[in-house]
Write a protein that holds these residues in place. Structure first.
Motif, mmCIF file in Angstrom:
data_model
loop_
_atom_site.group_PDB
_atom_site.id
_atom_site.type_symbol
_atom_site.label_atom_id
_atom_site.label_comp_id
_atom_site.label_asym_id
_atom_site.label_seq_id
_atom_site.Cartn_x
_atom_site.Cartn_y
_atom_site.Cartn_z
ATOM 1 N N LEU A 94 -25.042 7.772 -55.579
ATOM 2 C CA LEU A 94 -24.831 8.286 -56.925
ATOM 3 C C LEU A 94 -23.552 9.114 -56.936
ATOM 4 O O LEU A 94 -23.484 10.181 -56.309
ATOM 5 C CB LEU A 94 -26.024 9.138 -57.364
ATOM 6 C CG LEU A 94 -25.969 9.745 -58.759
ATOM 7 C CD1 LEU A 94 -25.891 8.658 -59.825
ATOM 8 C CD2 LEU A 94 -27.186 10.638 -59.007
ATOM 9 N N GLY A 142 -26.022 3.244 -65.423
ATOM 10 C CA GLY A 142 -24.676 2.890 -64.972
ATOM 11 C C GLY A 142 -24.535 1.387 -64.904
ATOM 12 O O GLY A 142 -25.263 0.707 -64.184
ATOM 13 N N PRO A 170 -20.754 9.259 -60.062
ATOM 14 C CA PRO A 170 -20.187 8.715 -61.299
ATOM 15 C C PRO A 170 -18.665 8.834 -61.375
ATOM 16 O O PRO A 170 -18.069 9.745 -60.789
ATOM 17 C CB PRO A 170 -20.847 9.560 -62.393
ATOM 18 C CG PRO A 170 -22.078 10.136 -61.760
ATOM 19 C CD PRO A 170 -21.709 10.352 -60.326
ATOM 20 N N CYS A 174 -18.655 14.131 -56.107
ATOM 21 C CA CYS A 174 -19.686 13.314 -56.743
ATOM 22 C C CYS A 174 -20.540 14.118 -57.714
ATOM 23 O O CYS A 174 -21.285 13.547 -58.509
ATOM 24 C CB CYS A 174 -20.579 12.665 -55.684
ATOM 25 S SG CYS A 174 -19.761 11.350 -54.763
ATOM 26 N N LEU A 222 -29.359 4.640 -60.031
ATOM 27 C CA LEU A 222 -28.126 4.340 -60.751
ATOM 28 C C LEU A 222 -28.395 3.944 -62.200
ATOM 29 O O LEU A 222 -27.495 3.426 -62.879
ATOM 30 C CB LEU A 222 -27.362 3.211 -60.038
ATOM 31 C CG LEU A 222 -26.945 3.494 -58.590
ATOM 32 C CD1 LEU A 222 -26.257 2.261 -57.999
ATOM 33 C CD2 LEU A 222 -26.028 4.702 -58.506
ATOM 34 N N LEU A 228 -21.855 7.792 -69.521
ATOM 35 C CA LEU A 228 -22.389 7.648 -68.185
ATOM 36 C C LEU A 228 -23.698 8.428 -68.095
ATOM 37 O O LEU A 228 -23.961 9.342 -68.874
ATOM 38 C CB LEU A 228 -21.407 8.206 -67.164
ATOM 39 C CG LEU A 228 -20.008 7.576 -67.152
ATOM 40 C CD1 LEU A 228 -19.126 8.352 -66.191
ATOM 41 C CD2 LEU A 228 -20.089 6.133 -66.747
ATOM 42 N N ALA A 229 -24.503 8.046 -67.142
ATOM 43 C CA ALA A 229 -25.697 8.851 -66.888
ATOM 44 C C ALA A 229 -25.254 10.211 -66.374
ATOM 45 O O ALA A 229 -24.147 10.374 -65.868
ATOM 46 C CB ALA A 229 -26.584 8.168 -65.864
ATOM 47 N N ALA A 255 -24.091 13.318 -64.495
ATOM 48 C CA ALA A 255 -23.481 13.445 -63.172
ATOM 49 C C ALA A 255 -24.392 14.249 -62.264
ATOM 50 O O ALA A 255 -25.058 15.182 -62.681
ATOM 51 C CB ALA A 255 -22.122 14.113 -63.291
ATOM 52 N N SER A 298 -20.836 0.423 -59.679
ATOM 53 C CA SER A 298 -21.620 0.856 -60.835
ATOM 54 C C SER A 298 -20.896 2.024 -61.489
ATOM 55 O O SER A 298 -20.201 2.792 -60.812
ATOM 56 C CB SER A 298 -23.026 1.302 -60.400
ATOM 57 O OG SER A 298 -23.653 2.095 -61.392
ATOM 58 N N TYR A 299 -21.051 2.164 -62.791
ATOM 59 C CA TYR A 299 -20.478 3.322 -63.463
ATOM 60 C C TYR A 299 -21.032 4.633 -62.896
ATOM 61 O O TYR A 299 -20.464 5.687 -63.106
ATOM 62 C CB TYR A 299 -20.761 3.259 -64.959
ATOM 63 C CG TYR A 299 -19.749 2.470 -65.753
ATOM 64 C CD1 TYR A 299 -18.968 3.077 -66.720
ATOM 65 C CD2 TYR A 299 -19.561 1.107 -65.539
ATOM 66 C CE1 TYR A 299 -18.032 2.367 -67.457
ATOM 67 C CE2 TYR A 299 -18.628 0.380 -66.261
ATOM 68 C CZ TYR A 299 -17.864 1.014 -67.216
ATOM 69 O OH TYR A 299 -16.933 0.305 -67.926
ATOM 70 N N ASN A 300 -22.135 4.541 -62.170
ATOM 71 C CA ASN A 300 -22.728 5.736 -61.581
ATOM 72 C C ASN A 300 -22.537 5.821 -60.075
ATOM 73 O O ASN A 300 -23.112 6.685 -59.425
ATOM 74 C CB ASN A 300 -24.221 5.812 -61.914
ATOM 75 C CG ASN A 300 -24.458 6.419 -63.281
ATOM 76 O OD1 ASN A 300 -23.576 7.053 -63.840
ATOM 77 N ND2 ASN A 300 -25.641 6.212 -63.836
#
Length: 478
Positions: free
Chosen positions: A115, A77, A117, A143, A74, A18-19, A21, A93-95
């Motif tokens: 945002l 993600g 994740p 988050c 994002l 993931l990007a 956090a 989104s994964y983010n």
């Protein structure tokens, strides 16, 4: 053929990085549109030459209206599932998630991004509330949490709840931890004395002895009760064992991947690893398995389910390869990585009828398999639009359950000709006259189908659409 082994819970999609956090971040913006080069084919001629990266191919009855790239906040993600309400698209989104105004489908505009994740972010909406699944272990429920390890007893996974009364400024209002996290969830409305609540059927899988919060056997789902006026009081109220050995002779599974409820019919269909099931949900807190089928010859991983308009059929999908493999090849039979169509009797008995798989072979660098789709609401017909990852999207008719047929499609060329890179359409749904597709790397695609078979659906309007809470459409005649 022996059924292929089940993927681990931390499989391809949830294991991908993931990007970084970060704290809850909300932005508002608008983004320009892009329309790549396109080639067209007749709807009845689905043989397509290998496409170049970035090239689009589609049937003549499909028009690509717009593409909205994933917002920068994002970035990194992947795009995942979709929900709709009041001409807004909510995109997982994964983010985190983003909100898009689709009141003018050819000119979609970003309203806000969040945002936050936590895995694939399966998403639903109900009034002022938005629900988001978290199936990647985090250091806590915030988050700003960091990626953790499922072997850590303090790791958190489960459901996040947001207040979207102001869609430009969503507020994170509650979190509920669930066993094995939440890979997907299904929104089920309350009934009777519980009408002021909504219930989330949380599906998760992949237990291990080394996972303190995900112990085997894991034959249950978690049911989260959410008081809509007091969402901060949301909690797990039941963990029904769907595969109890007593009474039904059921054997252990390792969880369910996805469940589709049909509240008006008081039934649900579940895709539970090696099983397709029908649930009686008259009491939403006490779902009961009333039918169960298996396909050990052709199905590797029961992924999702869709009822026909009248609930006299169920389409189950097989996510062969977990979504990360090239399974739409001429060397792989059309019965694998496909849809299986079952007739459903009035007594909720399932009987297999046929398989359906897109008739367009893909390349070895294109992940392709049956994935998320929805009905196109046409009276007297059973038509579905469906995502196939880098196989694009397909519009197909299963009114005659033994003669399914694709009659429209849209797809892009491979992301790479040298190696397989995860991409393509994750979820493709029909909403208020248009097709919306969440692409893993390309963002939101908006399309219009111009075909006599789907024309009546343009008159069917919905305020809210959560596809896994299947509505009884008020369909129109021709």
């Amino acid at each position: 053929m022996t059924k292929s082994s089940r993927p681990p819970r931390r499989g391809l999609r949830t294991a991908l990085a993931l990007a970084g956090a970060a704290a809850l971040t909300i932005t508002t913006a608008t983004t320009g549109l892009a329309t790549p080069d396109t080639t067209e084919a007749n709807a009845g001629d689905m043989a397509v030459a290998q496409l170049a990266p970035g090239e689009i191919s589609k049937s003549k009855n499909i028009k690509h209206l717009a593409n909205l790239p994933i917002p920068d906040v994002l970035a990194g993600g992947y795009g995942t599932d979709l929900a709709f309400q009041d001409d807004l698209a909510f995109i997982g989104s994964y983010n985190g998630f983003w909100v898009v105004d689709v009141s003018k489908p050819s000119k979609p505009k970003i309203v806000s991004t969040v945002l936050c994740p936590g895995g694939q972010a399966d998403i639903t909406v109900d009034g002022d509330l938005l629900f988001l699944s978290v199936d990647a272990p985090r250091t806590d429920d915030s988050c700003s949490s960091q990626a953790s390890n499922a072997a850590d007893p303090t790791a958190w996974e489960g459901m996040r709840i947001f207040d979207i009364s102001d869609v430009r400024n969503p507020r994170y209002v509650a979190a509920v931890q669930t066993d094995c996290g939440s890979h997907t969830h299904t929104l089920v409305p309350g009934t009777g004395k519980n009408k002021k609540n909504v219930y989330l059927y949380v599906s998760s899988y992949g237990p291990r002895d080394t996972f303190p919060n995900c112990q085997p056997p894991h034959d249950s789902i978690s049911i989260v009760e959410v008081p809509v006026k007091q969402p901060h009081k949301a909690k797990v109220v039941a963990k029904p064992d769907l595969f109890a050995a007593d009474g039904g002779g059921y054997t252990n599974t390792s969880g369910c991947h996805d469940i589709t409820a049909y509240p008006e019919k008081k039934i649900a269909a579940g895709a539970c690893m090696g099983d397709g099931i029908i649930l009686d949900i008259k009491d939403p807190v006490k779902p009961k398995v009333v039918e169960r089928v298996r396909d050990t010859e052709n199905f590797a991983f029961w992924h999702s389910a869709t009822f026909s308009q009248d609930a006299d059929k169920v389409v189950f999908t097989d996510e062969l390869g977990g979504g990360g493999a090239a399974t739409c090849l001429d060397t792989i039979p059309d019965t694998k990585g496909a849809n299986a169509i079952y007739d459903l009797s009035k007594k909720n008995k399932l009987s297999f009828t046929s398989y359906f798989k897109i008739p367009r072979d893909q390349g070895t660098t294109e992940n392709c398999v049956a994935h998320n789709g929805s009905l196109v609401p046409v009276k007297g017909k059973d038509i579905m639009v469906q995502a196939w990852y880098q196989g694009g999207l397909s519009v197909w008719d299963f009114t005659k359950s033994n003669q399914p047929e694709e009659f429209a499609y849209f797809e892009r060329g491979p992301i790479s000709e040298e190696r397989l890179i995860l991409g393509g359409a994750w979820s493709t749904y029909y909403y208020n006259g248009h097709i919306y597709s969440s692409d893993i790397t390309e963002g939101l695609d908006v399309l219009k189908i111009d075909d006599k078979r789907t024309k009546p659906a343009e008159k069917v309007k919905m305020d809210t659409l959560n596809v896994q809470t299947q509505p009884k459409y008020k369909t129109k005649g021709r």
